[in-house]
Design a protein around this motif. Structure first.
Motif, short mmCIF file in Angstrom:
data_model
loop_
_atom_site.label_atom_id
_atom_site.label_comp_id
_atom_site.label_asym_id
_atom_site.label_seq_id
_atom_site.Cartn_x
_atom_site.Cartn_y
_atom_site.Cartn_z
N SER A 132 -17.42 25.93 -1.37
CA SER A 132 -16.21 25.33 -1.95
C SER A 132 -15.92 24.06 -1.17
CB SER A 132 -15.05 26.32 -1.81
OG SER A 132 -13.84 25.61 -1.90
N LYS A 133 -15.53 23.00 -1.87
CA LYS A 133 -15.20 21.73 -1.18
C LYS A 133 -14.07 21.94 -0.19
CE LYS A 133 -16.93 18.63 -4.75
NZ LYS A 133 -16.62 17.76 -5.89
N LYS A 134 -13.20 22.90 -0.50
CA LYS A 134 -12.03 23.18 0.36
C LYS A 134 -12.44 23.66 1.76
CE LYS A 134 -9.25 25.18 -3.01
NZ LYS A 134 -9.17 26.48 -3.43
N LEU A 135 -13.63 24.28 1.84
CA LEU A 135 -14.09 24.83 3.11
C LEU A 135 -14.31 23.72 4.15
CD1 LEU A 135 -14.88 27.76 4.03
CD2 LEU A 135 -17.25 27.14 3.56
N GLY A 136 -14.57 22.50 3.68
CA GLY A 136 -14.72 21.36 4.57
C GLY A 136 -16.02 21.35 5.37
N VAL A 137 -16.99 22.15 4.93
CA VAL A 137 -18.27 22.22 5.64
C VAL A 137 -19.22 21.15 5.08
CG1 VAL A 137 -20.35 23.66 5.78
CG2 VAL A 137 -18.12 24.63 6.34
N LYS A 138 -19.91 20.44 5.99
CA LYS A 138 -20.80 19.36 5.52
C LYS A 138 -22.27 19.65 5.79
CE LYS A 138 -17.72 16.38 3.91
NZ LYS A 138 -16.87 17.51 3.48
N ALA A 139 -22.54 20.61 6.68
CA ALA A 139 -23.93 20.92 7.03
C ALA A 139 -24.09 22.42 7.20
CB ALA A 139 -24.33 20.20 8.30
N LEU A 140 -25.30 22.89 7.00
CA LEU A 140 -25.58 24.33 6.98
C LEU A 140 -25.24 25.02 8.31
CD1 LEU A 140 -26.62 26.64 5.33
CD2 LEU A 140 -28.95 25.90 5.83
N ALA A 141 -25.53 24.35 9.43
CA ALA A 141 -25.28 24.97 10.73
C ALA A 141 -23.80 25.32 10.93
CB ALA A 141 -25.77 24.05 11.84
N GLU A 142 -22.93 24.61 10.21
CA GLU A 142 -21.50 24.91 10.31
C GLU A 142 -21.15 26.26 9.67
OE1 GLU A 142 -19.04 21.57 8.94
OE2 GLU A 142 -20.74 20.27 9.39
N LEU A 143 -22.12 26.86 8.99
CA LEU A 143 -21.88 28.18 8.39
C LEU A 143 -22.15 29.31 9.38
CD1 LEU A 143 -23.24 27.90 4.71
CD2 LEU A 143 -20.87 27.88 5.47
N ASN A 144 -22.31 28.98 10.64
CA ASN A 144 -22.50 30.02 11.67
C ASN A 144 -21.40 31.07 11.55
OD1 ASN A 144 -23.53 31.38 13.87
ND2 ASN A 144 -22.52 30.06 15.39
N SER A 145 -21.83 32.34 11.49
CA SER A 145 -20.97 33.54 11.35
C SER A 145 -20.24 33.63 10.00
CB SER A 145 -20.02 33.71 12.55
OG SER A 145 -19.01 32.74 12.51
N ALA A 146 -20.66 32.81 9.04
CA ALA A 146 -20.05 32.86 7.70
C ALA A 146 -20.63 34.02 6.87
CB ALA A 146 -20.31 31.54 6.97
N THR A 147 -19.96 34.29 5.77
CA THR A 147 -20.45 35.30 4.82
C THR A 147 -21.21 34.58 3.71
OG1 THR A 147 -18.46 36.55 5.29
CG2 THR A 147 -19.67 37.18 3.32
N ILE A 148 -22.44 35.03 3.43
CA ILE A 148 -23.27 34.34 2.43
C ILE A 148 -23.73 35.33 1.34
CG2 ILE A 148 -25.36 32.97 2.05
CD1 ILE A 148 -25.11 31.91 4.89
N CYS A 149 -23.44 34.97 0.10
CA CYS A 149 -23.87 35.78 -1.05
C CYS A 149 -25.34 35.47 -1.35
CB CYS A 149 -23.06 35.42 -2.29
SG CYS A 149 -21.39 36.07 -2.35
N VAL A 150 -26.13 36.51 -1.56
CA VAL A 150 -27.56 36.32 -1.82
C VAL A 150 -28.05 37.38 -2.81
CG1 VAL A 150 -28.19 37.62 0.28
CG2 VAL A 150 -29.85 36.05 -0.69
N ALA A 151 -29.05 37.02 -3.64
CA ALA A 151 -29.54 37.95 -4.67
C ALA A 151 -30.72 38.77 -4.16
CB ALA A 151 -29.93 37.20 -5.93
#
Ligand SMILES: N[C@@H](CCC(=O)N[C@@H](CS)C(=O)NCC(=O)O)C(=O)O
Length: 344
Positions: free
Chosen positions: A137-156
């Protein structure tokens, strides 16, 4: 055992032996023969992925993978409409091919060593070069993948993505919490309702999800692609005559683009004095015979389906909601990776 029973048992054993001998002599019928007899090509496709394979409200399928299926039907049967599409989930797809339920799998499937050599199948070519991407989401303010450290990621589930994302984070000593879904629809519903910080898929599938759901204003793709996802058709291993038909049907679409031959001008091109064009279109025979097809096989593909560029633009390119640039999927003559081997 009574005499009669013994005779019956011996007869049965001989029957089995005779059957075994006969089947050792008769070569297994190739899928090409089966398709010609049936008069229809059965393709395993995605249950619904805009740009690749999607049915409209009238049940009419379209997409890059659907075009490839239609091209095979045009090549083998002279009629691009002689197709049947079997929608398959990520989990079901390889089993459906192994069991003979479908003739060819055209379902945005990544070619990997394991899938090509380890499960009784083989790939026939690459019809779309992709990579695994991430959407937030643009609201998350994340610009690079490494910033997703400890984030929740949906995967199939059942995709190459589960493995790729885990190894990307692990090798960088980063962590994430995977939320694994069996169905992509449920996955996107969960993502868009805020269940995960990010969702990961082939970047084309993310672009498709954004376009078909009209969410471009609020969501974005991160710049990184963490893997190579070459997507292409699969056939059964050892089904070499059929494999050649699928592979060269794709090359014919690419070669037609390279030579500027389109649905609109293919009839005009029949008069070409270029020996390679004559060979491609069957004016000079040879290619059809080698593939056990009518010499008009490639002409029929181009006339009825179009060249690769035409198919790309209407399904995933500028003429589609996805608006994907050609990038890696451009011809080798234009800086891309698409390089049809010589059709002669
Ligand atoms: N290219 C990847 C992903 C293919 C794929 O199936 N992606 C989506 C559909 S776009 C998915 O995960 N679907 C789940 C399902 O259909 O069950 C692969 O071959 O594993």
């Amino acid at each position: 055992m009574t005499i009669i029973r013994r005779l019956l048992a011996a007869g049965a054993a001989m029957g089995v032996l005779a059957f075994a001998a006969a089947s050792a002599q008769t070569p297994p019928t190739s899928t090409l023969e089966a398709v010609k007899k049936r008069g229809q090509v059965i393709c395993g496709v995605n249950v619904g992925l805009g740009g690749f394979s999607l049915a409209d409200s009238q049940g009419k399928w379209s997409g890059l993978d659907v075009d490839m299926c239609n091209a095979i039907a045009a090549a083998v049967l002279g009629d691009a409409a002689k197709t049947k599409y079997v929608p398959l989930s990520a989990q079901q797809r390889f089993l459906a091919l192994q069991s003979g339920e479908i003739d060819v799998l055209l379902r945005n499937s990544t070619i990997t060593l394991e899938r090509d050599a380890g499960i009784g199948l083989q790939y026939s070519g690459v019809n779309f070069y992709d990579g695994q991407g991430f959407m937030v989401s643009k609201k998350l303010g994340v610009k690079a993948l490494a910033e997703l450290n400890s984030a929740t990621i949906c995967v199939a589930q059942g995709t190459t993505h589960e493995f790729n994302v885990a190894s990307w984070f692990r090798s960088r000593n980063l962590t994430f919490k995977p939320v694994v879904f069996e169905s992509v629809d449920v996955m996107y519903e969960a993502f868009f309702s805020g269940r995960c910080d990010a969702v990961t898929q082939d970047s084309s599938a993310l672009a498709s999800a954004l376009a078909t759901r009209g969410r471009q204003a609020d969501y974005m793709l991160l710049p990184e692609l963490i893997s190579k996802e070459p997507l292409g058709p699969f056939v059964r291993r050892g089904d070499d005559v059929w494999n050649a038909v699928v592979r060269w049907s794709l090359f014919a679409m690419l070669e037609a683009e390279e030579r500027g031959i389109t649905t609109a001008n293919v009839d005009e091109q029949l008069k070409s004095t270029d020996a390679l064009v004559q060979r491609l279109l069957g004016v000079k025979p040879g290619n059809g015979k080698a593939l056990q097809l009518d010499e008009k096989w490639a002409y029929n593909i181009i006339k009825q389906v179009g060249n690769y560029g035409e198919s790309y633009e209407r399904n995933v390119g500028a003429g589609s909601p996805l608006k994907l640039a050609r990038g890696l999927n451009g011809l080798w003559t234009k800086g891309g990776l698409m390089y049809p081997l010589p059709l002669r």
